[in-house]
Motif scaffolding. Structure first.
Motif, PDB file in Angstrom:
ATOM      1  N   ASP A   1     164.970  58.363  93.476  1.00 43.77           N
ATOM      2  CA  ASP A   1     165.078  57.764  92.374  1.00 43.77           C
ATOM      3  C   ASP A   1     164.117  58.563  91.329  1.00 43.77           C
ATOM      4  N   THR A   2     162.834  59.026  91.957  1.00 43.38           N
ATOM      5  CA  THR A   2     162.199  59.754  90.956  1.00 43.38           C
ATOM      6  C   THR A   2     162.617  61.192  90.745  1.00 43.38           C
ATOM      7  N   LEU A   3     163.170  61.734  91.961  1.00 39.37           N
ATOM      8  CA  LEU A   3     163.884  63.094  91.566  1.00 39.37           C
ATOM      9  C   LEU A   3     164.886  62.971  90.682  1.00 39.37           C
ATOM     10  N   HIS A   4     165.806  61.962  90.609  1.00 41.03           N
ATOM     11  CA  HIS A   4     166.580  61.803  89.640  1.00 41.03           C
ATOM     12  C   HIS A   4     166.018  61.819  88.125  1.00 41.03           C
ATOM     13  N   GLN A   5     165.121  60.858  87.965  1.00 37.38           N
ATOM     14  CA  GLN A   5     164.570  60.655  86.525  1.00 37.38           C
ATOM     15  C   GLN A   5     163.945  62.028  86.310  1.00 37.38           C
ATOM     16  N   ILE A   6     163.361  62.936  87.203  1.00 33.44           N
ATOM     17  CA  ILE A   6     163.003  63.962  86.676  1.00 33.44           C
ATOM     18  C   ILE A   6     164.124  65.043  86.280  1.00 33.44           C
ATOM     19  N   GLY A   7     165.128  64.948  86.921  1.00 32.58           N
ATOM     20  CA  GLY A   7     166.379  65.664  86.383  1.00 32.58           C
ATOM     21  C   GLY A   7     166.889  65.297  84.971  1.00 32.58           C
ATOM     22  N   LEU A   8     166.999  64.000  85.113  1.00 33.98           N
ATOM     23  CA  LEU A   8     167.351  63.597  83.642  1.00 33.98           C
ATOM     24  C   LEU A   8     166.508  63.842  82.525  1.00 33.98           C
TER      25      LEU A   8
ATOM     26  N   GLN B   1     166.103  73.571  85.724  1.00 38.22           N
ATOM     27  CA  GLN B   1     165.001  72.727  86.351  1.00 38.22           C
ATOM     28  C   GLN B   1     165.808  71.250  86.705  1.00 38.22           C
ATOM     29  N   ALA B   2     166.387  71.122  85.745  1.00 38.89           N
ATOM     30  CA  ALA B   2     167.332  69.525  86.034  1.00 38.89           C
ATOM     31  C   ALA B   2     168.310  69.900  87.232  1.00 38.89           C
TER      32      ALA B   2
ATOM     33  N   LEU C   1     176.126  63.791  92.128  1.00 32.30           N
ATOM     34  CA  LEU C   1     177.114  64.595  92.363  1.00 32.30           C
ATOM     35  C   LEU C   1     177.738  64.886  90.985  1.00 32.30           C
ATOM     36  N   ALA C   2     177.811  63.641  90.087  1.00 28.20           N
ATOM     37  CA  ALA C   2     178.271  63.526  88.888  1.00 28.20           C
ATOM     38  C   ALA C   2     177.321  64.252  87.699  1.00 28.20           C
ATOM     39  N   ALA C   3     175.939  64.035  88.039  1.00 27.65           N
ATOM     40  CA  ALA C   3     174.547  64.494  87.209  1.00 27.65           C
ATOM     41  C   ALA C   3     174.530  65.976  87.511  1.00 27.65           C
ATOM     42  N   ILE C   4     174.928  66.618  88.617  1.00 31.43           N
ATOM     43  CA  ILE C   4     175.044  68.033  88.871  1.00 31.43           C
ATOM     44  C   ILE C   4     176.189  68.513  87.957  1.00 31.43           C
ATOM     45  N   GLY C   5     177.275  67.850  87.926  1.00 32.58           N
ATOM     46  CA  GLY C   5     178.713  68.287  87.316  1.00 32.58           C
ATOM     47  C   GLY C   5     178.270  68.302  85.752  1.00 32.58           C
TER      48      GLY C   5
END
Length: 159
Positions: free
Chosen positions: A73-80, A90-91, A117-121
């Motif tokens: 969850d933290t990694l995802h938030q960092i990506g956001l 970096q995202a 996967l959708a976030a990467i897309g």
């Protein structure tokens, strides 16, 4: 949202006093605080909170992956945050790392993998790398579709 930030800051301080600087409870507070900062467009403060949470979750994670969900969850938030700040590489790095961990640690959590996967897309789309974006979007949709089929959707009417 400023009231939420003050409240989460207070909770983090109390948890620090009660559990110590490097406890999982403090990391959870940093994660929650980071989300509040992100919602209030305080992205620099959000990334600092998320990085503190990552450090603690990473150190505390054990062989049973007790904190793996919080870590991802933290990694995802960092990506956001990076994506919102236009730091697309970096995202992409954060989301890709999250995806790798998710696939290894929780391969049956198809919905979370699909979201990643959708976030990467989305990042590839921002980078104008449309072929890669479509590839990740389709992988995401495939996982969601398979999940629905496995759970009996669409349900047939009983007429």
């Amino acid at each position: 949202e400023e009231k939420a930030i003050k409240a989460h800051t207070s909770v983090a301080l109390i948890r620090k006093m009660r559990h110590g600087d490097n406890s999982v409870e403090v990391a959870k507070s940093y994660l929650t605080l980071g989300k509040s900062f992100l919602n209030s467009d305080h992205n620099d403060k959000a990334i600092k909170s998320f990085n503190k949470a990552m450090t603690i979750f990473g150190k505390d994670n054990d062989a049973n992956n007790t904190n793996i969900e919080n870590l991802m969850d933290t990694l995802h938030q960092i990506g956001l945050v990076h994506r919102e700040n236009g730091k697309l590489n970096q995202a992409l790095k954060a989301f890709t790392k999250e995806l790798s961990i998710r696939k290894k640690s929780l391969p049956d959590d198809r919905l979370s993998i699909a979201i990643t996967l959708a976030a990467i897309g989305g990042v590839y789309s921002d980078l104008k790398k449309n072929e890669y974006a479509l590839q990740h979007y389709f992988q995401s949709l495939d996982l969601i579709h398979c999940g629905f089929l496995e759970n009996g959707y669409p349900r047939k009417s009983s007429k």
